[in-house]
Design a protein around this motif. Structure first.
Motif, short mmCIF file in Angstrom:
data_model
loop_
_atom_site.label_atom_id
_atom_site.label_comp_id
_atom_site.label_asym_id
_atom_site.label_seq_id
_atom_site.Cartn_x
_atom_site.Cartn_y
_atom_site.Cartn_z
N PHE A 14 -8.99 18.08 -4.12
CA PHE A 14 -8.30 16.80 -4.04
C PHE A 14 -9.06 15.80 -3.15
O PHE A 14 -9.46 16.12 -2.03
CB PHE A 14 -6.90 17.05 -3.46
CG PHE A 14 -6.10 15.79 -3.31
CD1 PHE A 14 -5.58 15.15 -4.41
CD2 PHE A 14 -5.87 15.26 -2.05
CE1 PHE A 14 -4.84 13.99 -4.27
CE2 PHE A 14 -5.13 14.10 -1.89
CZ PHE A 14 -4.62 13.47 -3.00
N ALA A 16 -8.75 12.84 -0.94
CA ALA A 16 -7.74 12.06 -0.22
C ALA A 16 -8.27 10.67 0.15
O ALA A 16 -7.51 9.71 0.22
CB ALA A 16 -7.29 12.80 1.02
N ASN A 36 3.35 6.49 0.08
CA ASN A 36 3.28 7.87 0.56
C ASN A 36 2.10 8.57 -0.10
O ASN A 36 1.91 8.45 -1.30
CB ASN A 36 4.56 8.64 0.22
CG ASN A 36 5.75 8.13 1.01
OD1 ASN A 36 6.82 7.93 0.45
ND2 ASN A 36 5.58 7.90 2.28
N GLY A 37 1.34 9.25 0.73
CA GLY A 37 0.23 10.02 0.17
C GLY A 37 -1.00 9.20 -0.15
O GLY A 37 -1.94 9.70 -0.76
N ALA A 38 -1.02 7.93 0.28
CA ALA A 38 -2.17 7.08 -0.04
C ALA A 38 -3.40 7.48 0.76
O ALA A 38 -4.53 7.27 0.32
CB ALA A 38 -1.82 5.62 0.24
N GLY A 39 -3.19 8.05 1.94
CA GLY A 39 -4.33 8.47 2.76
C GLY A 39 -4.41 7.78 4.11
O GLY A 39 -5.41 7.90 4.81
N THR A 42 -4.61 10.40 6.93
CA THR A 42 -5.91 11.06 6.86
C THR A 42 -7.00 10.17 7.44
O THR A 42 -7.83 10.62 8.23
CB THR A 42 -6.24 11.41 5.40
OG1 THR A 42 -5.15 12.17 4.86
CG2 THR A 42 -7.51 12.21 5.29
N GLU A 158 2.59 4.84 11.87
CA GLU A 158 4.01 4.52 11.68
C GLU A 158 4.77 4.44 13.00
O GLU A 158 5.73 5.18 13.22
CB GLU A 158 4.65 5.53 10.73
CG GLU A 158 3.95 5.49 9.38
CD GLU A 158 4.62 6.37 8.32
OE1 GLU A 158 5.78 6.71 8.51
OE2 GLU A 158 3.95 6.69 7.35
N HIS A 189 4.57 1.93 5.73
CA HIS A 189 4.79 1.57 4.32
C HIS A 189 5.98 0.62 4.22
O HIS A 189 6.46 0.34 3.15
CB HIS A 189 4.96 2.80 3.43
CG HIS A 189 5.78 3.88 4.04
ND1 HIS A 189 5.29 5.12 4.30
CD2 HIS A 189 7.02 3.87 4.50
CE1 HIS A 189 6.22 5.85 4.87
NE2 HIS A 189 7.29 5.12 4.99
N1 LIG Z 1 -4.50 19.39 5.27
C1 LIG Z 1 -4.33 18.95 4.02
N2 LIG Z 1 -4.57 19.77 2.99
C2 LIG Z 1 -4.42 19.34 1.72
N3 LIG Z 1 -4.05 18.11 1.38
C3 LIG Z 1 -3.80 17.25 2.36
C4 LIG Z 1 -3.92 17.61 3.73
N4 LIG Z 1 -3.61 16.54 4.48
C5 LIG Z 1 -3.30 15.55 3.62
N5 LIG Z 1 -3.41 15.96 2.35
C6 LIG Z 1 -3.17 15.16 1.14
O1 LIG Z 1 -3.87 13.95 1.26
C7 LIG Z 1 -3.13 12.87 0.72
C8 LIG Z 1 -3.01 11.76 1.75
O2 LIG Z 1 -2.17 12.18 2.78
P1 LIG Z 1 -1.83 11.26 4.02
O3 LIG Z 1 -1.00 12.06 4.93
O4 LIG Z 1 -3.08 10.69 4.55
O5 LIG Z 1 -0.95 10.14 3.33
P2 LIG Z 1 -0.22 8.89 4.01
O6 LIG Z 1 -0.83 7.67 3.43
O7 LIG Z 1 -0.27 9.01 5.49
O8 LIG Z 1 1.26 9.07 3.46
P3 LIG Z 1 2.67 8.80 4.20
O9 LIG Z 1 3.00 7.37 3.99
O10 LIG Z 1 3.60 9.69 3.43
O11 LIG Z 1 2.53 9.20 5.62
C9 LIG Z 1 -1.78 13.45 0.31
O12 LIG Z 1 -1.79 13.64 -1.06
C10 LIG Z 1 -1.72 14.77 1.02
O13 LIG Z 1 -1.00 15.71 0.28
#
Ligand SMILES: Nc1ncnc2c1ncn2[C@@H]1O[C@H](COP(=O)(O)OP(=O)(O)OP(=O)(O)O)[C@@H](O)[C@H]1O
Ligand SMILES: [Mg+2]
Lengths: 307, 238
Positions: A14, A16, A36-39, A42, A158, A189
């Motif tokens: 995947f 990210a 959610n899940g945009a990254g 990360t 957040e 978000h």
């Molecule tokens: N340790 C990990 N192992 C596998 N996938 C991961 C890991 N950490 C994050 N992901 C994936 O990476 C993507 C981005 O996650 P991230 O937490 O950065 O999203 P976000 O933008 O902070 O979302 P949210 O608004 O929900 O906090 C998601 O699809 C998540 O499932």
């Protein structure tokens, strides 16, 4: 102050983050916006040298996050997505511990802790055990820990999560106070929040940056500036005046009663002044009551991007 | 160094705020007491040799309970992200946590010092042997803690951490029983790993550098492994 060069992050198969590049100057307040899940998280984890990137480079205050994490950690204050709190500790003891780990001089620790207790309005609960605090108070302790050592760069994931509206205003004030002196990145978000918090917005979609823009400019893109004009006069004359004006195009006209009409116009060239239009109205003996620029909302923009 | 102490202090005061630690303390002290009087009654000897054996056996049970949370809990709470984004080196984190747990463990051990006083009061024990015995079982406990710390750094789950620690400590403790089922090079490794053999020498008053090296290198090895698992964030990747 913060530079990201082609950052990518893979979790197994995947992706990210994909080729994320941007630069943030000292004193800027930047919002990371994404579903959610945009990254967002990360990306912040890579910038804080918590997670290694899969490829690309990131610099904070000139230090490479992967080569010199300790130097980066000295410069940053970071509030992770879940406030990192020890439920058995009191608020004060925890902030003291944070100050110790963050190189606050022994002599200044007490004063710094008191300072952030006040700044985050935590004085009343300073001797309470963190586990018994309400959600919003926990969040505030998380923010307090991030700024206890007066870092140059503040990264808040957040920060307003779980806060009541008054506290959100307060956090906004707090962040605004840091402006110019410190570089701030906040993620959220909640769209309306970013308007309040940040001056610049980076929109992340499925690991890619799709928008990097000044918030004002982003909300009113120059090429499609729309205005609402309230005028008093005869409809025929009004429409003629608009036709005579090269810089605007009529979208709609609405009768409001008593010879008053509201015109919905689009600015066809990029200049944001309405002198020509007003002159033409005067020529036809039309009274101009109000000119209003239509501001796009972040919701609209966001929905469009995420379509 | 200041940060190591700050972390150790947080760890130690964490023990005193948690009910588990008090349970461990009470159980340990009660078991020590019961066995102490049973052993003294039975043996009529002016030594703590058998008391040490009971302590050793007890350590196998209590150390995983003390160490299971050390890193696993930080990961669960999300505070690991906090620790790892402060200007603190991973080694400082490991040493601080090790030190904190070691001090708590030492405090538990201190509860057995009155036995020495009691024996001393009634007879003439061999002070030297008793001292080497204490050093031996303290080193053994310190080694067990390092093992527990290492295991705790592998996982987010305290239960998994405890179970894996039990497996490893039972192996170290009962390795001698496995010796007869193995042969050759492998046998000599197991013989060397057997923790009881090394402690035994201390308990009977034999100080040898090879036994000390066994414990110290074991501790260093486990702490380095702990650091490596933090460096690589192994709990996120398995
Ligand atoms: N340790 C990990 N192992 C596998 N996938 C991961 C890991 N950490 C994050 N992901 C994936 O990476 C993507 C981005 O996650 P991230 O937490 O950065 O999203 P976000 O933008 O902070 O979302 P949210 O608004 O929900 O906090 C998601 O699809 C998540 O499932
Ligand atoms: Mg997130």
């Amino acid at each position: 102050m913060i530079v990201s060069k082609n950052l990518s992050k893979q979790f197994g198969e995947f992706e990210a983050l994909k080729n994320v590049s941007f630069e943030i100057e000292q004193g800027e307040i930047v919002g990371f916006l994404g579903q959610n899940g945009a990254g967002k998280t990360t990306l912040m984890r890579i910038l804080t040298a918590y997670l290694p990137s899969s490829s690309g480079q990131a610099f904070v205050g000139g230090e490479d996050v992967s080569l010199n994490p300790l130097a980066v950690h000295k410069k940053i204050g970071y509030l992770p997505e879940t406030p990192p709190l020890y439920p058995n500790m009191t608020v004060k003891a925890y902030l003291r511990f944070a100050a110790q780990l963050k190189d606050v001089g022994v002599k200044f620790q007490k004063a710094q802790v008191e300072h952030v207790l006040e700044e985050c309005r935590l004085e009343d609960v300073q001797n309470q055990v963190i586990g018994t605090l309400s959600r919003g108070y926990k969040q505030r302790v998380g923010i307090a820990q991030a700024i206890v050592h007066e870092p140059e760069v503040i990264i808040l994931d957040e920060p307003t999560n779980g806060l009541d509206p008054i506290q959100i205003l307060h956090v906004r004030e707090l962040i605004r106070k840091l402006e110019h002196k410190r570089t701030v990145i906040v993620s959220t978000h909640i769209l309306s929040e970013i308007e309040q918090l940040a001056k610049r917005v980076l929109i992340i979609k499925k690991g890619e940056i799709v928008v990097d823009s000044n918030l004002e400019k982003f909300l009113i893109p120059d090429d499609r500036k729309q205005i609402f004009v309230k005028v008093k006069g005869e409809e025929f004359h009004i429409e003629q005046a608009v036709k005579d004006t090269n810089s605007v195009k009529q979208i709609n006209i609405e009768f409001l009663g008593e010879d008053i009409y509201e015109l919905h116009l689009e600015n066809t060239n990029n200049v944001a002044h309405y002198g020509e239009l007003v002159q033409n109205f005067i020529k036809y003996g039309i009274k101009v009551i109000e000119i209003k620029e239509k501001k796009g909302t972040l919701e609209e923009a966001f929905l469009k991007i995420n379509k | 160094m200041k940060k190591i102490f700050a972390i150790a202090n947080k760890e130690l005061s964490g023990y005193f705020r948690s009910p588990i630690a008090y349970v461990v303390l009470i159980v340990a002290v009660t078991v020590f007491n019961v066995f102490f009087f049973m052993i003294i009654d039975e043996n009529q000897e002016a030594t703590l040799r058998d008391v040490f054996k009971v302590m050793e056996f007890l350590f196998v049970f209590i150390v995983p309970i003390l160490t299971m949370k050390v890193f696993a809990e930080e990961k669960q709470l999300g505070t690991m992200e906090f620790l790892m984004t402060t200007p603190t080196t991973h080694m400082q984190i490991v040493l601080g946590k090790y030190l904190g747990t070691l001090v708590f463990f030492t405090l538990i051990m201190c509860w057995t010092l009155p036995y020495y006083g009691i024996i001393k009061f009634f007879s003439h024990p061999d002070t030297m042997t008793m001292m080497t015995g204490y050093i031996g079982i303290w080193l053994e406990g310190a080694f067990f803690i390092a093992v527990g710390l290492m295991v705790s750094s592998w996982t987010r789950s305290q239960i998994v951490s405890a179970i894996l620690s039990y497996v490893l400590l039972f192996f170290l403790y009962f390795a001698s029983a496995l010796v007869k089922y193995t042969g050759g090079f492998f046998q000599s490794i197991i013989k060397y790993l057997d923790v009881m053999g090394h402690t035994q020498n201390f308990i009977v008053g034999l100080l040898s550098s090879s036994d000390a090296i066994y414990f110290i290198s074991g501790i260093v090895f486990c702490l380095v492994m702990t650091r490596i698992s933090i460096d690589t964030r192994i709990w996120d990747n398995i």
